[in-house]
Scaffold this active site. Sequence first.
Site, short mmCIF file in Angstrom:
data_model
loop_
_atom_site.label_atom_id
_atom_site.label_comp_id
_atom_site.label_asym_id
_atom_site.label_seq_id
_atom_site.Cartn_x
_atom_site.Cartn_y
_atom_site.Cartn_z
CG ASN A 10 -1.69 1.23 1.44
OD1 ASN A 10 -1.78 2.06 0.55
ND2 ASN A 10 -2.28 1.37 2.63
CD1 TRP A 11 3.62 1.10 -2.77
CD2 TRP A 11 4.09 2.51 -4.45
NE1 TRP A 11 4.59 0.51 -3.53
CE2 TRP A 11 4.90 1.36 -4.58
CE3 TRP A 11 4.21 3.53 -5.39
CZ2 TRP A 11 5.82 1.21 -5.63
CZ3 TRP A 11 5.12 3.38 -6.43
CH2 TRP A 11 5.92 2.23 -6.53
CE LYS A 12 -0.15 3.23 4.79
NZ LYS A 12 -0.04 3.33 6.25
CG HIS A 95 -5.71 1.95 5.37
ND1 HIS A 95 -5.27 2.93 6.24
CD2 HIS A 95 -4.70 1.07 5.23
CE1 HIS A 95 -4.02 2.64 6.60
NE2 HIS A 95 -3.66 1.52 6.01
CD GLU A 97 -2.78 5.58 6.88
OE1 GLU A 97 -2.75 5.58 5.64
OE2 GLU A 97 -1.87 5.08 7.58
CD GLU A 163 -3.39 -2.52 7.52
OE1 GLU A 163 -2.26 -2.71 7.07
OE2 GLU A 163 -4.08 -1.54 7.21
N GLY A 169 2.71 2.17 10.88
CA GLY A 169 3.71 3.22 10.76
C GLY A 169 4.45 3.56 12.04
CB SER A 208 5.31 -1.86 12.13
OG SER A 208 4.94 -0.52 12.40
N GLY A 229 2.81 -1.02 4.30
CA GLY A 229 2.87 0.39 3.94
C GLY A 229 4.30 0.80 3.64
N GLY A 230 4.95 1.40 4.62
CA GLY A 230 6.29 1.97 4.45
C GLY A 230 7.28 1.08 3.72
P1 PGA Z 1 2.99 0.28 7.66
O1 PGA Z 1 1.48 0.49 7.10
O2 PGA Z 1 3.49 -1.01 7.04
O3 PGA Z 1 3.73 1.49 7.20
O4 PGA Z 1 2.87 0.17 9.14
C1 PGA Z 1 0.60 -0.60 6.95
C2 PGA Z 1 -0.70 -0.11 6.36
O5 PGA Z 1 -1.16 0.97 6.75
O6 PGA Z 1 -1.31 -0.80 5.51
#
Ligand code: PGA
Length: 246
Positions: A10-12, A95, A97, A163, A169, A208, A229-230
């Site tokens: 997930n590149w956000k 998600h 967010e 999640e 993050g 994470s 994500g990251g």
């Molecule tokens: P993260 O994000 O790997 O940066 O913790 C995961 C996500 O939000 O899908």
Amino acid sequence: MARSPLVAGNWKMNGLLASAGELQKIMAGAEKLAGVDVMVFPPATLLAGFAAAARGSRVAIGAQDCHALAAGAFTGDISAEMLKDAGAQAVIVGHSERRHYHGETDVMVRDKALAARRAGLMAIVCIGETQAERDAGHARAVLRTQLDGSLPDGTADFAVAYEPVWAIGSGLTPTPRDIADMHGFIRQFLSSRYGEAAQQTRILYGGSVKPSNAAELLTVDNVDGALIGGASLKAEEFLAIAQVYG
Ligand code: PGA
């Protein structure tokens, strides 16, 4: 039948046209990972280009959100049908967010999951408790409410991503034992609602995930892959995680 693992990046809100090189590296690496489904979820601006570039490769391209309706006067929104038209094969819905910054409720998330089904996209439905909810001992109750409200009826043709909000993050992760507990709980929920078919539903862990913890976290019972994500922004890290299943 065993569930094939899925590793999803997930590149956000990251990535420019110049990021196409990263996708190329991911595609090259994925060729050697026959045992795992690999998906990249770039921002909407890169979707069509990435989908065209990835056609015929082992990497599928997805979107990070969709609107519940197929078309209409919704400035700035993108429908599941439009994502499909642009070459997406999947879409992330709910998600944390989106739930947090855009006020998305379980009902809205379910409508988006239904839109994905209507358009022929696989939905990855995200759920997870906050730190405060966990501290109060309410993690399971929160997940049950989210599962109840966010999942569409009928077939279990989606994936679920567990999640924990506090793990996203932050560099923090639950223990493998915690993950086994929560994923077991989710599997039970799915079985009671969807029956035998739920055995095919993939439950991803997200929050994470890094190359250094992937082997420990992603081989837990009922963990069928990861939403990353990251660490998905760098092809080497993303591929190192996927390698756990490779
Ligand atoms: P993260 O994000 O790997 O940066 O913790 C995961 C996500 O939000 O899908």
